[in-house]
Design a protein around this motif. Structure first.
Motif, PDB file in Angstrom:
ATOM      1  N   VAL B 130      29.596  -5.669 -43.625  1.00 49.67           N
ATOM      2  CA  VAL B 130      29.934  -5.056 -44.918  1.00 49.67           C
ATOM      3  C   VAL B 130      29.005  -3.908 -45.325  1.00 49.67           C
ATOM      4  O   VAL B 130      29.477  -2.880 -45.793  1.00 49.67           O
ATOM      5  N   PRO B 131      27.680  -4.028 -45.138  1.00 47.57           N
ATOM      6  CA  PRO B 131      26.829  -2.903 -45.538  1.00 47.57           C
ATOM      7  C   PRO B 131      27.193  -1.599 -44.856  1.00 47.57           C
ATOM      8  O   PRO B 131      26.891  -0.527 -45.370  1.00 47.57           O
ATOM      9  N   LEU B 132      27.838  -1.678 -43.685  1.00 47.02           N
ATOM     10  CA  LEU B 132      28.238  -0.464 -43.001  1.00 47.02           C
ATOM     11  C   LEU B 132      29.210   0.340 -43.831  1.00 47.02           C
ATOM     12  O   LEU B 132      29.303   1.556 -43.722  1.00 47.02           O
ATOM     13  N   LEU B 133      29.993  -0.384 -44.632  1.00 45.53           N
ATOM     14  CA  LEU B 133      31.014   0.302 -45.390  1.00 45.53           C
ATOM     15  C   LEU B 133      30.470   0.887 -46.689  1.00 45.53           C
ATOM     16  O   LEU B 133      31.199   1.492 -47.456  1.00 45.53           O
ATOM     17  N   MET B 134      29.191   0.698 -46.928  1.00 48.78           N
ATOM     18  CA  MET B 134      28.607   1.247 -48.152  1.00 48.78           C
ATOM     19  C   MET B 134      28.033   2.623 -47.854  1.00 48.78           C
ATOM     20  O   MET B 134      27.467   2.847 -46.796  1.00 48.78           O
ATOM     21  N   SER B 135      28.108   3.480 -48.816  1.00 45.27           N
ATOM     22  CA  SER B 135      27.677   4.850 -48.618  1.00 45.27           C
ATOM     23  C   SER B 135      26.232   4.926 -48.168  1.00 45.27           C
ATOM     24  O   SER B 135      25.348   4.342 -48.780  1.00 45.27           O
TER      25      SER B 135
END
Lengths: 343, 305, 260
Positions: B130-135
């Motif tokens: 999920v953190p990958l999908l954060m800017s």
């Protein structure tokens, strides 16, 4: 297979619809702007759209480099209007990427602050008698000092050299600007075009400066942190009002002042691209944002100076030395490295 | 008799073409149309634009315009002018360090994930993805404020009495760049290693255990070699992403954290030397392609069919 | 896969916890500041409020940017999955120089600095007079993430048993059926992993997007442009919402797509 075929057909149709939606140009009049955040706020755009009955699209960029890449890469075709500072504007004019502006279409330009009234006096915006851009926002590089530690209000960059404040000074880590301010303290008329001997003299002075400072800084928050964690009295404020705001927000008691020999200042302007579709529409936008109320809002919201309404960051008495390209950036950078390395 | 016999999809009568084709390795590709389709997008939107652009590396700039006269100036300048080669090397080293950290942190996590059962496996894996999908701009900003002299980390350490003075070596230098990149890129390393671990057939592990191998031996001789492909892919992916990045060095690198990515980027902006930028990009391709080739080599062989 | 001894499990969980802290720490900091204000160098503990979220709802530009980012991401990833699989099959099915060259071409946009990919595409689009818009952004993203999809699928393909495919063809299935019923199930995890990676890359892609877009913005572009003036509190609210939304989506996906 039929259910699947129907599904596939629907998917294809959806894809096609989305593609068309993504690609369709607006049918109404459209103004395409490339700018920095803060130069085309939502409420202004809404009001302008109402007035002109047109569509306005704004793309915001993060660095000067992107403006050049986008405008040059598309040969000016992707936008009608762009924000550019006077130093960089030269490059665009050289490359034929701008369209001269008809000042008659911008009556509000006559109501600007005295400093911006005569565009031939604003370095860089005119070329061969034609106006290539109109000034909009600016900020200066000055001095920030702690009034409790500095007895009399400084009025010149020479305070950075003052031995009274040895070890309590912060300097910005950049060769170009340091040479420019030194040249200005030396009284040199054109600090952006230094001769070899002038640079040599400046270099010696800068080595002296280095011995007087506590540290260099690169970013505004780095400066803030250094100021908060050390005994600092005076600073070369490269980020102007942005730094002032940041430091005041952090609860610090500081004062900003522009040096009397002239403050380096950047000036952002609006220019028309060579591929502008509706020249009058673009010019009407410039006229629109040159209203007093918008200028005031611009200054309130960003802290930058505007060209129509007076704002504390720069009084009419201050001398602004608008930023230009220096004679030899590489040489200045190399000399700066030597200065930093000198014992 | 019924009417026409309906054959289920897999068992319709063969025709001559299939017999000839079926003999080939995985499934033949004789169809010219399919070949053309395969080449269409890559050619139109990659080969042509990029080639046309990278060819600029062999021209030079005069003023603001490009002069179309073939020259190797840009390439020789890379070696002769001071600053380029050392930065290039330090950037490659940085990339390797980041890849190493990412893999060292990523492997245990991938291993843990592979050892979980059923739904828990994917749920926990998801938390790492999920953190990958954060800017990443937001993340860099946050990391910068955490690592700063007056930042969260220092403040906590000072508050807890662990240190007396703030650590200033964590920000505005190459260390900061390395740490930030490692934090940002770890998930990219976890995923390929996880996929590789998952693919190891269970019976191999059971066989190893049956033959009397202790878990450590099984790990060293069976699991590790078979998962190496994932490690190399994860490392190469992280390496490539790390050395080309210019945002992180710009934001947390200060003056010392100057990387090759920033040099290239500046050629397209202030430097206004597109030909030189193109040449430097080609030069940067070399370690990158080496990483990819290494990853591919690790990918071949390994699986008996 | 295998049972782990308890001490080893514990050690691994500690590493995992540490990494999770590194990964989520920065995000939680941003989210924290969507609720609290930071004034005079101190957190204002009494300033808890949802105003940042209210402002976010009003901020049409950010919402548009977020929508554009999603649309572009989904389409680009879908395209990349289809084309990437096609290319992987093509490569796997034969030998020859052409295929090696194709492989390099596929990797190029990912390997060269994004400014090069973006600028070369912009110039190319300009030369063939292809209007810049979200379509060009989709094209840019597709060629950028294609390498990731291709690589993952090819790696998986190379482990698929050849005899299985041969058997399928021998039994009378044509190429499409072999693909659909034999290969595709085996490729599923690779496609899923590649899809997630590709979407993550597309979601964050700033520079190529900035260069080839017409008048539309995506979220990364928007955030990048805020560097000059600083982030407004509604951006922190956005981070919180996107994180919550993504986590929720993924949790649902794992709940319904996996067996307990």
């Amino acid at each position: 297979m039929t259910m699947r075929s129907v599904k596939h057909l629907l998917l294809a149709a959806a894809a096609l619809a989305v593609t068309v939606a993504l690609a369709s140009p607006g049918w109404a009049k459209e103004l395409r702007i490339l700018a920095w955040q803060g130069y085309a706020d939502d409420d202004w755009v809404k009001e302008f759209k109402g007035q002109c009955g047109c569509d306005v699209s704004v793309v915001f960029i993060g660095t000067d480099d992107e403006i050049w890449a986008k405008i040059k890469g598309s040969e000016g075709k992707d936008f009608d209007l762009f924000a550019v500072n006077t130093a960089q504007l030269q490059r665009y004019i050289d490359a034929g990427l701008t369209t001269p502006i008809d000042l008659d279409k911008i009556p509000n330009q006559k109501q600007t602050l005295p400093r911006f009234q005569d565009l031939s006096k604003v370095t860089g915006v005119m070329r061969d008698g034609k106006v290539h851009s109109v000034p909009y926002a600016f900020d200066s590089i000055g001095i920030i000092y702690d009034p409790k530690k500095v007895s009399s209000a400084p009025d010149s960059m020479t305070v950075l050299w003052d031995p009274k404040y040895k070890g309590k000074v912060l300097d910005y880590d950049n060769g170009e600007h340091n040479f420019t301010i030194t040249a200005l303290t030396m009284g040199i008329a054109d600090p952006y075009k230094l001769t070899a001997e002038q640079m040599d003299t400046a270099k010696k002075k800068l080595i002296d400066l280095k011995h007087n400072i506590l540290s260099f800084y690169t970013t505004a928050d780095e400066a803030l942190q250094l100021w908060q964690n050390n005994d600092v009295a005076v600073m070369f404020a490269n980020y102007g009002q942005q730094q002032v705001k940041m430091m005041k927000d952090a609860g610090l008691d500081i004062v900003y002042v522009n040096p009397k020999e002239g403050a380096i200042a950047w000036l952002d302007t609006w220019a028309l691209t060579s591929g502008v579709r509706d020249k009058e529409l673009a010019e009407s936008w410039i006229n629109f944002v040159l209203q007093k109320k918008i200028g005031e809002q611009l200054s309130q919201r960003t802290g930058f100076g505007n060209t129509v309404a007076p704002f504390p960051s720069a009084s009419d008495k201050d001398t602004m030395v608008w930023l230009e390209f220096v004679e030899d950036p590489t040489k200045r950078a190399d000399l700066w490295n030597e200065i930093k390395a000198a014992p | 008799m019924e009417g026409r016999v309906q054959h289920p999809p897999l068992l319709r009568p063969m025709d001559q073409r299939d017999i000839a084709d079926g003999r080939r390795a995985v499934g033949a590709w004789p169809d010219a149309l399919l070949t053309a389709t395969a080449w269409a997008l890559p050619t139109a939107f990659i080969l042509v634009p990029l080639l046309l652009f990278l060819i600029l590396g062999f021209f030079e700039i005069q003023g603001t315009e490009i002069v179309y006269r073939l020259t190797l100036k840009n390439y020789t300048r890379f070696f002769t002018d001071a600053g380029f080669l050392p930065t290039f090397i330090s950037t490659c080293l940085l990339g390797l360090k980041v890849a190493a950290i990412a893999v060292v942190l990523g492997y245990p996590i991938a291993y843990l994930l592979a050892s979980l059962r059923g739904r828990a496996k994917y749920t926990v894996a998801m938390f790492f993805a999920v953190p990958l999908l954060m800017s990443y701009i937001i993340k860099i900003y946050a990391i910068r404020s955490i690592l700063g002299g007056n930042g969260f980390l220092n403040r906590s350490l000072l508050y807890l009495g662990v240190i007396d003075e703030p650590w200033t070596f964590l920000i505005f230098n190459l260390n900061a760049v390395m740490l930030t990149l490692a934090i940002l890129l770890v998930p990219f390393a976890i995923l390929p290693i996880f996929v590789a671990l998952e693919r190891i057939p269970r019976n191999l592990l059971e066989a190893s255990a049956d033959l009397g191998a202790r878990p450590l031996l099984t790990f060293l001789t069976v699991i590790l070699p078979l998962s190496l492909q994932g490690v190399v892919i994860g490392a190469s992916l992280t390496f490539v992403l790390a050395i080309g990045d210019y945002v992180t060095p710009q934001m947390v690198g200060g003056i010392e954290g100057f990387t090759f990515g920033r040099i290239i980027y500046s050629q397209f902006g202030f430097g206004n030397n597109w030909p030189f930028g193109a040449a430097l990009s080609v030069i940067l391709l070399i370690p990158v392609l080496m990483a990819i080739v290494a990853a591919d080599r690790a990918g071949r062989a390994r699986y008996a069919t | 896969m295998m049972r782990l001894a308890l001490p080893i499990q514990a050690a691994l969980w500690i590493v995992a916890a540490f990494v999770l802290l590194l990964l989520y720490g920065p995000l939680f900091l941003a989210i924290f500041f969507s609720f609290f204000a930071f004034r005079s160098n101190r957190v204002q503990w009494d300033s808890f409020s949802f105003t940042a979220y209210a402002r976010l709802m009003d901020n049409q530009r950010i919402i548009d940017a977020l929508t554009n980012t999603f649309v572009v991401g989904v389409i680009a990833v879908a395209l990349a999955l289809v084309i990437g699989t096609l290319l992987a099959l093509y490569h796997h099915a034969g030998r020859g120089r052409g295929r090696d060259l194709l492989q390099v071409v596929i990797y190029l946009p990912f390997l060269v600095p994004p400014i090069v990919t973006g600028l070369s595409l912009l110039i190319f689009f300009r030369q063939i007079d292809f209007e810049r818009s979200l379509v060009t952004v989709v094209i840019g993203h597709t060629v950028f993430v294609l390498a990731v999809v291709y690589r993952n699928v090819l790696a998986r393909l190379q482990t698929v048993s050849r005899t299985l495919v041969e058997a399928s063809l021998d039994l009378g299935a044509n190429r499409w059926q072999t693909f659909r019923y034999v290969l595709l199930p085996q490729l599923m995890t690779a496609l899923l992993a590649a899809g997630i990676l590709a979407f993550a890359l597309s979601f964050d892609e700033t520079l190529i997007t900035l260069l080839v877009t017409g008048t539309k913005s995506t979220l990364p572009m928007w955030l990048w442009s805020m560097m000059r003036l600083g982030f407004t509190p509604d951006v922190n609210a956005l981070v919180a919402l996107v994180l919550a939304g993504t986590t929720l989506l993924c949790l649902l996906a794992t709940r319904y797509l996996t067996k307990p």
